[in-house]
Design a protein around this motif. Sequence first.
Motif, PDB file in Angstrom:
ATOM      1  N   LEU A 120      12.025  31.606  27.809  1.00 29.39           N
ATOM      2  CA  LEU A 120      12.090  30.886  26.538  1.00 29.39           C
ATOM      3  C   LEU A 120      13.232  29.866  26.523  1.00 29.39           C
ATOM      4  O   LEU A 120      13.559  29.326  25.468  1.00 29.39           O
ATOM      5  CB  LEU A 120      12.261  31.876  25.380  1.00 29.39           C
ATOM      6  CG  LEU A 120      11.093  32.846  25.159  1.00 29.39           C
ATOM      7  CD1 LEU A 120      11.374  33.763  23.990  1.00 29.39           C
ATOM      8  CD2 LEU A 120       9.794  32.083  24.920  1.00 29.39           C
ATOM      9  N   ASP A 121      13.843  29.649  27.695  1.00 30.64           N
ATOM     10  CA  ASP A 121      14.915  28.656  27.826  1.00 30.64           C
ATOM     11  C   ASP A 121      16.118  28.987  26.932  1.00 30.64           C
ATOM     12  O   ASP A 121      16.733  28.105  26.341  1.00 30.64           O
ATOM     13  CB  ASP A 121      14.391  27.254  27.508  1.00 30.64           C
ATOM     14  CG  ASP A 121      15.285  26.160  28.085  1.00 30.64           C
ATOM     15  OD1 ASP A 121      16.037  26.451  29.032  1.00 30.64           O
ATOM     16  OD2 ASP A 121      15.235  25.024  27.572  1.00 30.64           O
ATOM     17  N   LEU A 122      16.438  30.274  26.844  1.00 30.44           N
ATOM     18  CA  LEU A 122      17.566  30.721  26.029  1.00 30.44           C
ATOM     19  C   LEU A 122      18.776  30.992  26.913  1.00 30.44           C
ATOM     20  O   LEU A 122      18.661  31.642  27.953  1.00 30.44           O
ATOM     21  CB  LEU A 122      17.200  32.002  25.261  1.00 30.44           C
ATOM     22  CG  LEU A 122      16.099  31.863  24.209  1.00 30.44           C
ATOM     23  CD1 LEU A 122      15.605  33.236  23.763  1.00 30.44           C
ATOM     24  CD2 LEU A 122      16.603  31.062  23.006  1.00 30.44           C
ATOM     25  N   VAL A 123      19.922  30.483  26.496  1.00 27.76           N
ATOM     26  CA  VAL A 123      21.153  30.677  27.261  1.00 27.76           C
ATOM     27  C   VAL A 123      22.253  31.164  26.322  1.00 27.76           C
ATOM     28  O   VAL A 123      22.220  30.915  25.114  1.00 27.76           O
ATOM     29  CB  VAL A 123      21.603  29.370  27.945  1.00 27.76           C
ATOM     30  CG1 VAL A 123      20.592  28.953  28.997  1.00 27.76           C
ATOM     31  CG2 VAL A 123      21.805  28.265  26.918  1.00 27.76           C
ATOM     32  N   CYS A 124      23.230  31.840  26.887  1.00 25.26           N
ATOM     33  CA  CYS A 124      24.382  32.295  26.108  1.00 25.26           C
ATOM     34  C   CYS A 124      25.308  31.102  25.886  1.00 25.26           C
ATOM     35  O   CYS A 124      25.765  30.481  26.837  1.00 25.26           O
ATOM     36  CB  CYS A 124      25.110  33.406  26.852  1.00 25.26           C
ATOM     37  SG  CYS A 124      26.591  34.012  26.009  1.00 25.26           S
ATOM     38  N   PHE A 125      25.577  30.787  24.601  1.00 23.71           N
ATOM     39  CA  PHE A 125      26.457  29.653  24.331  1.00 23.71           C
ATOM     40  C   PHE A 125      27.794  30.080  23.737  1.00 23.71           C
ATOM     41  O   PHE A 125      28.680  29.249  23.557  1.00 23.71           O
ATOM     42  CB  PHE A 125      25.775  28.632  23.405  1.00 23.71           C
ATOM     43  CG  PHE A 125      25.553  29.109  21.990  1.00 23.71           C
ATOM     44  CD1 PHE A 125      26.485  28.858  21.002  1.00 23.71           C
ATOM     45  CD2 PHE A 125      24.397  29.788  21.656  1.00 23.71           C
ATOM     46  CE1 PHE A 125      26.273  29.271  19.696  1.00 23.71           C
ATOM     47  CE2 PHE A 125      24.171  30.206  20.354  1.00 23.71           C
ATOM     48  CZ  PHE A 125      25.121  29.951  19.365  1.00 23.71           C
ATOM     49  N   ALA A 126      27.953  31.371  23.442  1.00 28.03           N
ATOM     50  CA  ALA A 126      29.243  31.872  22.958  1.00 28.03           C
ATOM     51  C   ALA A 126      29.334  33.362  23.225  1.00 28.03           C
ATOM     52  O   ALA A 126      28.349  34.095  23.077  1.00 28.03           O
ATOM     53  CB  ALA A 126      29.412  31.592  21.466  1.00 28.03           C
ATOM     54  N   GLU A 127      30.526  33.809  23.622  1.00 29.48           N
ATOM     55  CA  GLU A 127      30.764  35.216  23.911  1.00 29.48           C
ATOM     56  C   GLU A 127      32.199  35.552  23.535  1.00 29.48           C
ATOM     57  O   GLU A 127      33.127  34.861  23.964  1.00 29.48           O
ATOM     58  CB  GLU A 127      30.522  35.507  25.396  1.00 29.48           C
ATOM     59  CG  GLU A 127      30.724  36.969  25.770  1.00 29.48           C
ATOM     60  CD  GLU A 127      30.388  37.239  27.239  1.00 29.48           C
ATOM     61  OE1 GLU A 127      30.023  36.263  27.939  1.00 29.48           O
ATOM     62  OE2 GLU A 127      30.501  38.391  27.674  1.00 29.48           O
ATOM     63  N   PHE A 128      32.360  36.575  22.702  1.00 27.43           N
ATOM     64  CA  PHE A 128      33.707  36.938  22.257  1.00 27.43           C
ATOM     65  C   PHE A 128      33.740  38.373  21.747  1.00 27.43           C
ATOM     66  O   PHE A 128      32.699  39.000  21.531  1.00 27.43           O
ATOM     67  CB  PHE A 128      34.189  35.979  21.152  1.00 27.43           C
ATOM     68  CG  PHE A 128      33.280  35.888  19.958  1.00 27.43           C
ATOM     69  CD1 PHE A 128      33.454  36.714  18.867  1.00 27.43           C
ATOM     70  CD2 PHE A 128      32.248  34.957  19.933  1.00 27.43           C
ATOM     71  CE1 PHE A 128      32.608  36.628  17.761  1.00 27.43           C
ATOM     72  CE2 PHE A 128      31.395  34.865  18.836  1.00 27.43           C
ATOM     73  CZ  PHE A 128      31.584  35.702  17.750  1.00 27.43           C
ATOM     74  N   THR A 129      34.961  38.870  21.574  1.00 34.61           N
ATOM     75  CA  THR A 129      35.172  40.226  21.062  1.00 34.61           C
ATOM     76  C   THR A 129      35.907  40.144  19.730  1.00 34.61           C
ATOM     77  O   THR A 129      36.843  39.355  19.569  1.00 34.61           O
ATOM     78  CB  THR A 129      35.990  41.068  22.058  1.00 34.61           C
ATOM     79  OG1 THR A 129      35.259  41.147  23.294  1.00 34.61           O
ATOM     80  CG2 THR A 129      36.232  42.478  21.521  1.00 34.61           C
ATOM     81  N   THR A 130      35.478  40.957  18.781  1.00 31.81           N
ATOM     82  CA  THR A 130      36.051  40.952  17.444  1.00 31.81           C
ATOM     83  C   THR A 130      36.640  42.322  17.116  1.00 31.81           C
ATOM     84  O   THR A 130      35.998  43.349  17.357  1.00 31.81           O
ATOM     85  CB  THR A 130      34.979  40.610  16.385  1.00 31.81           C
ATOM     86  OG1 THR A 130      34.430  39.328  16.670  1.00 31.81           O
ATOM     87  CG2 THR A 130      35.563  40.628  14.987  1.00 31.81           C
TER      88      THR A 130
END
Length: 205
Positions: A120-130
């Motif tokens: 589906l042409d989906l990519v990770c554009f943000a990754e973080f820990t809260t």
Amino acid sequence: MSVEVERKFSCSADTLKKLEEIGVCVGQQQIHDQYFDTPEFHLTLRDMWLRKRKGCWELKCPTAEAQSGKQGEAAASLCTRYKEITSLPEIHLRVKEVIKQDRESEAGFSQEDESWLSKLDLVCFAEFTTARRSFTLKEEGVQIDLDQADFGYHVGEIEVLISEGGDEQAALEKIRKTAEKLGIRSQTFNTSTALYCVLLSVPVK
């Protein structure tokens, strides 16, 4: 399916002090999130948020009322309404509808198999820990979360869960009363725009 009626706010030291006085802390946790979209941001530009949290997939979608812009009074306009979908086949179907993907749905989805992302042409554009601290005001039936992301973003949230088609006005009134108790002014906080801008500034790890 439940609907999250929520209001974001900027948390000051005074707000935190008041919350510790009138609320009950129900826990602290570390939350790791990965947000996904197409390179053209088909989802986020429609206020839809596809994420992987604690190894599980979630898709937050605005309700029909939120999409129509029928917010009503000023207090209501400060809040957002989202349905949270956790069924992977349904997530896949909703995403395909948005990006107009015509491939047939594959059977046998699992949390571990992520081959559908590339299809589906989906990519990770943000990754973080809260780091999240959660409080409750039992008499109001609300939960308040205070979030501190690892890239410095800090935000509070007042949330009431209702069933789909439930009493939204009652939820809005609970949120309004809670905001008053915490001394939160009627600040305009465009949740989707703010989150979109913040996530675009977060590098993928």
